[in-house]
Design an enzyme around this catalytic site. Structure first.
Site, mmCIF file in Angstrom:
data_model
loop_
_atom_site.group_PDB
_atom_site.id
_atom_site.type_symbol
_atom_site.label_atom_id
_atom_site.label_comp_id
_atom_site.label_asym_id
_atom_site.label_seq_id
_atom_site.Cartn_x
_atom_site.Cartn_y
_atom_site.Cartn_z
ATOM 1 N N CYS B 98 0.882 -1.162 0.000
ATOM 2 C CA CYS B 98 0.000 0.000 0.000
ATOM 3 C C CYS B 98 0.920 1.213 0.000
ATOM 4 C CB CYS B 98 -0.903 0.015 1.237
ATOM 5 S SG CYS B 98 -1.844 1.544 1.403
ATOM 6 N N CYS B 101 -0.612 4.418 2.214
ATOM 7 C CA CYS B 101 -0.681 4.358 3.681
ATOM 8 C C CYS B 101 -0.236 2.965 4.116
ATOM 9 C CB CYS B 101 -2.059 4.747 4.201
ATOM 10 S SG CYS B 101 -3.465 4.022 3.352
ATOM 11 N N SER B 102 -1.140 2.106 4.519
ATOM 12 C CA SER B 102 -0.712 0.770 4.950
ATOM 13 C C SER B 102 -1.891 -0.184 4.981
ATOM 14 C CB SER B 102 -0.072 0.848 6.323
ATOM 15 O OG SER B 102 -0.992 1.465 7.199
ATOM 16 N N CYS B 103 -2.787 -0.095 3.981
ATOM 17 C CA CYS B 103 -3.939 -0.995 3.911
ATOM 18 C C CYS B 103 -3.451 -2.442 3.905
ATOM 19 C CB CYS B 103 -4.739 -0.729 2.640
ATOM 20 S SG CYS B 103 -5.358 0.953 2.567
#
Lengths: 92, 193, 102
Positions: B98, B101-103
């Site tokens: 991702c 962000c950090s999905c």
């Protein structure tokens, strides 16, 4: 709506240049031509949700790009697969 | 000083105190939610992978609708984002990142690992994935296999269904589950025996 | 390259400044602070007090140097606090008083 297999271009737009925004289309893919893999469903527009504004549902697609179309330096035939909302896509 | 620049630990205590005092979020609710979140772990995704290796019908369901496949094994998916599953084959290897962000497929893998959230992983995975996998994880994707990097940018969460490794013929599901690691289901590693 | 100049600082795919940076692949278990912030965020979403999109917007609004200096969940609590203040769920006066009391 775009059918699977349709060639699409990601809009070469830069809304972040003109004030606070929240967008889910990565910079590296703007202006690049890819191909729709499938329609993933319709989801409320995150660009509005991020500012607690009423958010309309928008079609979301999985779009495939040839890596070489963005970074040709290594293995251009590798692939990138990205979720992109319809309002970011246009016919090439 | 901008109040938001206050140390995070102090901000948390102050915000929690205010929310509790106003009757908006209680400590008990936060603790209960923590326990639920802690219960999700890579072991859940591993059970799905092992089932898909032994049951072709389950594999089809998993590729069609990851959330339904998770629920079929008793993994709670209510209120979770849709789950997509990408299958590694002899032709293609999938890697999830991702970049914005950090999905992460938390419902089936738990908290995202530290590296997944790092700027270096987010930058390198999409642009030079083969070099990244080889240098950091010693995972070499053969030139004959297409590498597909999936940038998790929106409402889905993505996990990888790795290939069943050779040398596991006749293994039961529990034994197969034990060899599937977190990184195998993101695509930085592949299961081996 | 043009696109790199125009990218927002959180939009990290292919960013040249990180292409040579090693990835720390060691496991780091989430701390009590991390888990509590995470759970609080979920509770606020469940109570319709903030969306995950607002969380992200607030994180992206953190200036670049701070963004990279703060830990993951330090960014989160900052964004959560920002959003609660914006919505008037808590006020800055209340927050200052609570911080002094802690």
């Amino acid at each position: 709506m775009f059918a699977a297999g349709t060639p699409v271009r990601v809009k070469d737009a830069w809304p972040e240049a003109s004030g606070p925004v929240h967008i889910r289309t990565p910079h590296y893919v703007r202006g690049v031509v890819g191909e729709v893999v499938r329609h993933l469903g319709d989801f409320p527009n995150p660009e509005d949700l991020a500012f607690a504004r009423p958010a309309e549902s928008r079609p979301l697609y999985h779009v495939r790009f040839r890596k070489g179309a963005i970074w040709p330096e290594a293995k251009p035939d590798d692939e990138l697969l990205i979720e992109i909302f319809e309002h970011w896509l246009e016919r090439p | 000083m901008n109040i938001l620049e206050t140390d995070g630990e102090r901000l948390l205590v102050a915000v929690r105190t205010l929310l509790e005092r106003k009757g908006i979020v209680s400590t008990a609710e936060v603790m209960e939610r923590m326990a639920i979140t802690d219960a999700a772990s890579p072991g859940q995704g591993a059970r799905m992978v092992a089932r898909a290796w032994v049951d072709p019908k389950y594999r089809d369901l998993m590729l069609e609708d990851g959330a339904k496949a998770a629920e079929a094994l008793g993994i709670p998916m209510r209120g979770m984002p849709p789950l997509g599953v990408l299958e590694n084959t002899a032709e293609v290897h999938n890697l999830v990142v991702c970049t914005l962000c950090s999905c992460y497929p938390r419902a089936v893998l738990g908290y995202p690992p530290f590296w997944y959230k790092s700027a270096a992983f987010r930058a390198r995975a999409i642009r030079d994935p083969r070099e990244l996998l080889a240098s950091e994880w010693k995972t070499v994707v053969p030139d004959t296999i297409k590498l597909r990097v999936v940038d998790s940018t929106a409402d889905y969460r993505w996990m990888v269904l790795p290939m069943r490794p050779p040398g596991t013929d006749g293994w039961d599901e529990a034994r197969l589950t034990a060899i599937v690691r977190e990184g195998d289901m993101i695509g930085v590693t592949v299961p081996a025996v | 390259m043009d696109k790199e100049v125009q990218r927002a600082h959180h939009d990290l795919g292919g960013a040249s400044k990180f292409m040579c940076e090693p990835v720390d692949i060691e496991p780091h278990a989430p701390t009590g602070f991390d888990r509590e912030v995470d759970a609080l965020r979920q509770m606020l979403a469940a109570k319709k007090l903030m969306t995950v999109d607002e969380l992200r917007r607030g994180i992206e609004a953190i200036p670049e140097a701070e963004y990279h200096r703060l830990s993951y969940y330090q960014r989160w609590i900052r964004s959560i606090t920002d959003t609660l203040l914006r919505h008037g769920v808590i006020t800055e006066t209340e927050l200052r008083a609570a911080l002094e009391g802690s």
